[in-house]
Design a protein around this motif. Structure first.
Motif, PDB file in Angstrom:
ATOM      1  N   GLU A  13      35.170   9.339   7.470  1.00 35.31           N
ATOM      2  CA  GLU A  13      33.936  10.125   7.453  1.00 35.31           C
ATOM      3  C   GLU A  13      33.525  10.421   6.010  1.00 35.31           C
ATOM      4  N   ALA A  14      34.495  10.805   5.186  1.00 32.73           N
ATOM      5  CA  ALA A  14      34.193  11.090   3.780  1.00 32.73           C
ATOM      6  C   ALA A  14      33.682   9.836   3.070  1.00 32.73           C
ATOM      7  N   ARG A  16      32.104   7.311   4.375  1.00 32.27           N
ATOM      8  CA  ARG A  16      30.767   6.961   4.853  1.00 32.27           C
ATOM      9  C   ARG A  16      29.686   7.899   4.310  1.00 32.27           C
ATOM     10  N   LYS A  17      29.996   9.187   4.253  1.00 31.34           N
ATOM     11  CA  LYS A  17      28.969  10.190   3.970  1.00 31.34           C
ATOM     12  C   LYS A  17      28.759  10.465   2.488  1.00 31.34           C
ATOM     13  N   TYR A  18      29.762  10.170   1.662  1.00 34.86           N
ATOM     14  CA  TYR A  18      29.666  10.573   0.262  1.00 34.86           C
ATOM     15  C   TYR A  18      29.880   9.380  -0.674  1.00 34.86           C
ATOM     16  N   ASP A  19      29.260   9.487  -1.832  1.00 32.90           N
ATOM     17  CA  ASP A  19      29.352   8.419  -2.831  1.00 32.90           C
ATOM     18  C   ASP A  19      30.628   8.599  -3.643  1.00 32.90           C
ATOM     19  N   LEU A  20      31.758   8.285  -3.022  1.00 32.04           N
ATOM     20  CA  LEU A  20      33.063   8.480  -3.650  1.00 32.04           C
ATOM     21  C   LEU A  20      33.510   7.209  -4.376  1.00 32.04           C
TER      22      LEU A  20
END
Length: 272
Positions: A13-14, A16-20
Motif C-alpha cells: 500500500e505504501a 502504491r500510494k507514495y513516491d518512495l
C-alpha cells in the motif's frame, strides 16, 4: 502467515500510494532466543525436519540452574536445526516481500537494518550474511545448511548497527572485552564489538555487497569527540552512514558535530 500477509499488504500500500525511493525493514526478526515456542511453530518445525519431537521444548533446549544463582541454556538434539529453521522463516518472509514489492514498483529499493553482532544474531533467527559465507566453518551453532538462508543477496540496501562505545579495535582490546547486545541472552566478546571491527566483519560476511555503517547517537551521550570519531570510522570502513536516531541529533543539537565529522572524513582530516 496472517501476520506476514498483513505486513506485506502494508508495504505494498505504501509503495502504491507514495513516491518512495525504497522500503527498509527494521526489527524483522524473532524477539529473542526464547520465542516462538507456540504450537504453530512446533508443527511447522516438525514438518521442516520430517518427524515428531518427543519432548518440546526440551528437544530444542532447556534452562537449568548454573549453581551460582543464575541459569544456563542446555541445548537439545534439535537445537541447531531449530536455529536453521527460524532463519528459513525470516528468509522466506524477505524473499516474498521483495518479490511482491518489485511487482508493484520495480524500481523500488528493498532493504533491511540489523544489528552488526552476527556471532550471536542467530538468537533472533536472522542470517543477514551472503549465501557465499558459511558460518558452520566458524560457529558451533550453525548447520552447513544455515548459509542457504543468508539474505544479503535479496537486498538493494543494507545497514548494520555498530552500537558500541569503543570505536577502534585497539580501544576494544584495551577494555574488558565483554559486551551484551540488545538481542543477546548472554555476554559475548570479539573484535567485532566495536565500530571498526563491526564494519570490517560485516564487509567480510557480505562478500563485497555494499552496506552503510550504523551508529546509535546515545552511545556517546554528551561526548562529541567520541561521537565524531564513530561517524568518521563508519564512513571510512563502510559505504556510508546511518544515524540512529535523528531525534537524538535534534534533541542534543548535534548538527554541528555531525557536519564537522562528515567534512573531516571528506577532506581527509579525519582522526586529526
Amino acid at each position: 502467515p496472517d501476520v506476514q500477509e498483513h505486513e506485506i499488504a502494508r508495504f505494498k500500500e505504501a509503495a502504491r500510494k507514495y513516491d518512495l525511493d525504497g522500503i527498509l525493514l527494521d526489527r524483522a526478526r524473532y524477539d529473542n532466543i526464547q520465542s516462538d515456542f507456540s504450537d504453530f511453530s512446533r508443527e511447522a518445525f516438525e514438518r521442516y525436519i520430517g518427524r515428531k519431537l518427543e519432548r518440546f521444548p526440551e528437544d530444542i533446549y532447556a534452562w537449568e540452574e548454573d549453581g551460582a544463582g543464575g541459569w544456563k541454556r542446555t541445548d537439545g538434539p534439535w537445537f541447531k536445526k531449530w536455529i536453521e529453521w527460524r532463519a528459513s522463516v525470516i528468509h522466506g518472509f524477505f524473499a516474498r516481500t521483495r518479490e511482491e514489492l518489485k511487482a508493484v514498483k520495480p524500481g523500488l529499493k528493498f532493504g533491511a537494518y540489523t544489528g552488526a553482532w552476527y556471532p550471536s544474531y542467530f538468537e533472533v533467527g536472522v542470517n543477514w550474511a551472503s549465501r557465499e559465507y558459511d558460518p558452520s566453518q566458524e560457529y558451533a551453532w550453525a548447520t552447513p545448511e544455515y548459509r542457504n538462508y543468508g539474505y544479503a543477496e535479496l537486498l538493494d540496501i543494507y545497514t548494520n548497527g555498530n552500537y558500541y562505545w569503543n570505536v577502534t579495535i585497539d580501544e576494544y582490546r584495551s577494555s574488558n572485552g565483554l559486551h551484551r547486545n540488545e538481542t543477546d541472552s548472554e555476554v559475548s566478546k570479539g573484535d567485532h564489538l566495536c565500530v571498526e571491527g563491526g564494519c570490517r566483519y560485516s564487509r567480510r560476511l557480505l562478500h563485497g555487497k555494499p552496506f552503510y555503517g550504523g551508529m546509535y547517537v546515545e552511545d556517546y551521550k554528551r561526548d562529541t569527540t567520541q561521537f565524531k570519531r564513530a561517524v568518521e570510522m563508519n564512513l571510512r570502513e563502510s559505504d556510508g552512514l546511518m544515524v540512529f536516531d535523528i531525534v537524538h541529533i535534534i534533541d542534543r543539537d548535534w548538527w554541528g558535530p555531525l557536519q564537522r565529522a562528515v567534512e573531516a572524513y571528506e577532506t581527509g582530516e579525519a582522526g586529526r
